[in-house]
Design a protein around this motif. Structure first.
Motif, PDB file in Angstrom:
ATOM      1  N   PRO A 259       0.809  -1.223   0.000  1.00 20.89           N
ATOM      2  CA  PRO A 259       0.000   0.000   0.000  1.00 20.89           C
ATOM      3  C   PRO A 259       0.844   1.275   0.000  1.00 20.89           C
ATOM      4  O   PRO A 259       2.046   1.253   0.281  1.00 20.89           O
ATOM      5  CB  PRO A 259      -0.817  -0.125   1.294  1.00 20.89           C
ATOM      6  N   SER A 260       0.194   2.375  -0.276  1.00 19.96           N
ATOM      7  CA  SER A 260       0.859   3.681  -0.231  1.00 19.96           C
ATOM      8  C   SER A 260       1.347   3.965   1.186  1.00 19.96           C
ATOM      9  O   SER A 260       0.871   3.371   2.170  1.00 19.96           O
ATOM     10  CB  SER A 260      -0.109   4.780  -0.669  1.00 19.96           C
ATOM     11  N   VAL A 261       2.281   4.902   1.298  1.00 19.36           N
ATOM     12  CA  VAL A 261       2.778   5.298   2.616  1.00 19.36           C
ATOM     13  C   VAL A 261       1.623   5.762   3.499  1.00 19.36           C
ATOM     14  O   VAL A 261       1.541   5.425   4.690  1.00 19.36           O
ATOM     15  CB  VAL A 261       3.834   6.413   2.482  1.00 19.36           C
ATOM     16  N   GLN A 262       0.692   6.519   2.908  1.00 16.05           N
ATOM     17  CA  GLN A 262      -0.422   7.050   3.676  1.00 16.05           C
ATOM     18  C   GLN A 262      -1.292   5.940   4.255  1.00 16.05           C
ATOM     19  O   GLN A 262      -1.726   5.996   5.413  1.00 16.05           O
ATOM     20  CB  GLN A 262      -1.266   7.972   2.792  1.00 16.05           C
ATOM     21  N   THR A 270       3.275   1.431  11.791  1.00 16.87           N
ATOM     22  CA  THR A 270       4.504   2.086  12.226  1.00 16.87           C
ATOM     23  C   THR A 270       5.392   1.185  13.074  1.00 16.87           C
ATOM     24  O   THR A 270       6.611   1.352  13.095  1.00 16.87           O
ATOM     25  CB  THR A 270       4.185   3.361  13.019  1.00 16.87           C
ATOM     26  N   ASP A 271       4.807   0.238  13.780  1.00 12.25           N
ATOM     27  CA  ASP A 271       5.608  -0.646  14.628  1.00 12.25           C
ATOM     28  C   ASP A 271       5.964  -1.955  13.945  1.00 12.25           C
ATOM     29  O   ASP A 271       6.530  -2.850  14.565  1.00 12.25           O
ATOM     30  CB  ASP A 271       4.866  -0.940  15.934  1.00 12.25           C
ATOM     31  N   ARG A 333       8.589   8.673   9.277  1.00 12.23           N
ATOM     32  CA  ARG A 333      10.025   8.882   9.528  1.00 12.23           C
ATOM     33  C   ARG A 333      10.292   9.123  11.009  1.00 12.23           C
ATOM     34  O   ARG A 333      11.303   8.658  11.553  1.00 12.23           O
ATOM     35  CB  ARG A 333      10.523  10.048   8.675  1.00 12.23           C
ATOM     36  N   HIS A 334       9.403   9.837  11.662  1.00 15.67           N
ATOM     37  CA  HIS A 334       9.540  10.080  13.095  1.00 15.67           C
ATOM     38  C   HIS A 334       9.502   8.764  13.874  1.00 15.67           C
ATOM     39  O   HIS A 334      10.127   8.648  14.936  1.00 15.67           O
ATOM     40  CB  HIS A 334       8.428  11.004  13.575  1.00 15.67           C
ATOM     41  N   ALA A 335       8.778   7.789  13.335  1.00 16.09           N
ATOM     42  CA  ALA A 335       8.703   6.470  13.958  1.00 16.09           C
ATOM     43  C   ALA A 335       9.915   5.598  13.638  1.00 16.09           C
ATOM     44  O   ALA A 335       9.994   4.448  14.085  1.00 16.09           O
ATOM     45  CB  ALA A 335       7.424   5.755  13.527  1.00 16.09           C
ATOM     46  N   GLY A 336      10.856   6.132  12.845  1.00 20.60           N
ATOM     47  CA  GLY A 336      12.081   5.402  12.554  1.00 20.60           C
ATOM     48  C   GLY A 336      12.052   4.592  11.280  1.00 20.60           C
ATOM     49  O   GLY A 336      12.950   3.766  11.041  1.00 20.60           O
TER      50      GLY A 336
END
Length: 394
Positions: A259-262, A270-271, A333-336
């Motif tokens: 899927p798309s990043v969104q 994110t995890d 990106r903030h989630a690494g």
């Protein structure tokens, strides 16, 4: 906006459940004013104002009472998801009501309350509900012609997709066949192209070329074409139901998904993920459809209002794409999570492995488009603007 940012949790993004004690207050408002009113109040920053909530509730009640037709619009996304995933469902509700001059009242059923994907499409087809939002890939199981968009590297880039689906050629080749199966296409939803997203612990670098996914278990949706795409690229296509995908990734049953990043952000990956590569092969597009028989039974002025509202919502979606992308990218990106954009040479390797120019796609082009001439006309249409612009800088 301050109220909204405190109301929703950060870990699941704009698709999140309210926090406590805000969550308790939200549920209290649901009990007093109804689900849609509570969410409209939450998103508008009015949830903690008794007078504002009462005014919203009164307006909704008056609109519903005055309407000639009350319809259900169901989606798989919660209200508020448009911050990261521009599905624009509240916009569509408002536009349908306003352009019809109050003859329509839309009762939203968001967040998968009535199901998602194929379940919603089935309900639209059999007339259980009037309208729904779902992916074009899921629609392909009911109307195979739309699966054309999943042939790689001919309409994956945002502007090419928008040029295509707004062209007379696409409408002539595809829409009639979709309508034969009981659907009226209302409004397409541009998000961004599909990706290659890999789980933590699989690779020590982001995916750059098809060689990086050779032999890995690649989660695929119902689209037969997408399954073929990743097989051509060298992966092992692994069908997994969407609601089981996160746990499958965590358990190693699947190694990657597309899927798309969104979408990955909104659905809480994110995890799970280590990296996402924006290979821009295939659009991760959505669509609103309604039951064709229901639409045909509306008065002509209401039909015109529905299509006007659909066009305006479509334009609002296109305008929202870059802001939604920026938010989702920042949070991922903030989630690494590493978001990698392949070079031109790397993209060329993807095209060589699975692109639309390969002869292996010819039979499907003829089957779904009706002829190679039709497909070539569709391909030409991807390069012609029809007055709609969307940001494509992924």
């Amino acid at each position: 906006m301050l109220r909204q940012s405190r109301l929703f949790t950060r870990t699941s993004g704009d698709n999140a459940e309210p926090q406590r004690p805000e969550r308790r207050h939200f549920l209290n408002m649901v009990g007093r004013y109804g689900f849609t009113t509570a969410l409209i109040g939450a998103l508008g920053g009015s949830l903690f104002s008794e007078s504002a909530m009462a005014a919203i509730s009164q307006e909704e009640a008056e609109r519903e009472k005055a309407a000639d037709t009350v319809l259900v619009m169901a989606t798989g996304y919660r209200l508020g998801a448009s911050r990261a995933y521009p599905i624009m469902q509240l916009n569509f509700k408002e536009n349908l009501q306003n352009f019809s001059r109050g003859k329509l009242y839309v009762r939203l059923q968001p967040g998968g309350q009535l199901g998602a994907g194929g379940a919603l499409i089935t309900k639209v087809q059999n007339g259980t509900i009037a309208m729904a939002q779902h992916s074009m890939s899921n629609l392909s199981a009911f109307a195979p012609e739309v699966d054309l968009i999943n042939i790689p590297y001919w309409c994956g880039e945002n502007q090419h997709l928008i040029n295509l689906v707004t062209s007379d050629t696409w409408k002539d080749v595809v829409h009639g066949k979709v309508e034969d199966r009981g659907f009226k296409v209302l409004s397409y939803v541009c998000i961004d192209p599909r990706t290659v997203a890999v789980r933590k612990g699989l690779l020590d670098h982001p995916v750059r070329t098809p060689d990086d996914i050779r032999g890995i278990k690649f989660r695929v949706p119902s689209s037969q074409i997408l399954q073929k795409v990743y097989k051509l690229a060298g992966a092992n296509p692994t069908p997994v139901a969407w609601d089981e995908t996160s746990s499958a990734m965590k358990q190693g049953v699947a190694d990657a998904l597309d899927p798309s990043v969104q979408a990955l952000f909104v659905y809480g990956f994110t995890d799970v993920l280590a990296s996402i590569s924006t290979i821009q092969s295939v659009p991760d597009a959505q669509v609103y459809t309604c039951n064709k028989q229901w639409f045909d039974a509306r008065p002509k002025d209401v039909q015109d209002a529905i299509m006007r509202a659909s066009d305006v919502t479509f334009r609002e979606n296109l305008a929202k794409v870059p802001a939604a992308r920026a938010y989702a990218y920042y949070e991922m990106r903030h989630a690494g999570i590493d978001i990698y954009s392949p070079t031109e040479d790397e993209v060329a390797q993807w095209k060589a492995k699975c692109g639309h120019q390969l002869e292996t796609w010819n039979d499907l082009k003829v089957q779904l488009a009706g002829s190679m001439d039709n497909f070539n006309a569709l391909l030409e249409a991807t390069g012609v603007s029809n007055g709609y612009h969307v940001d494509s800088n992924v």
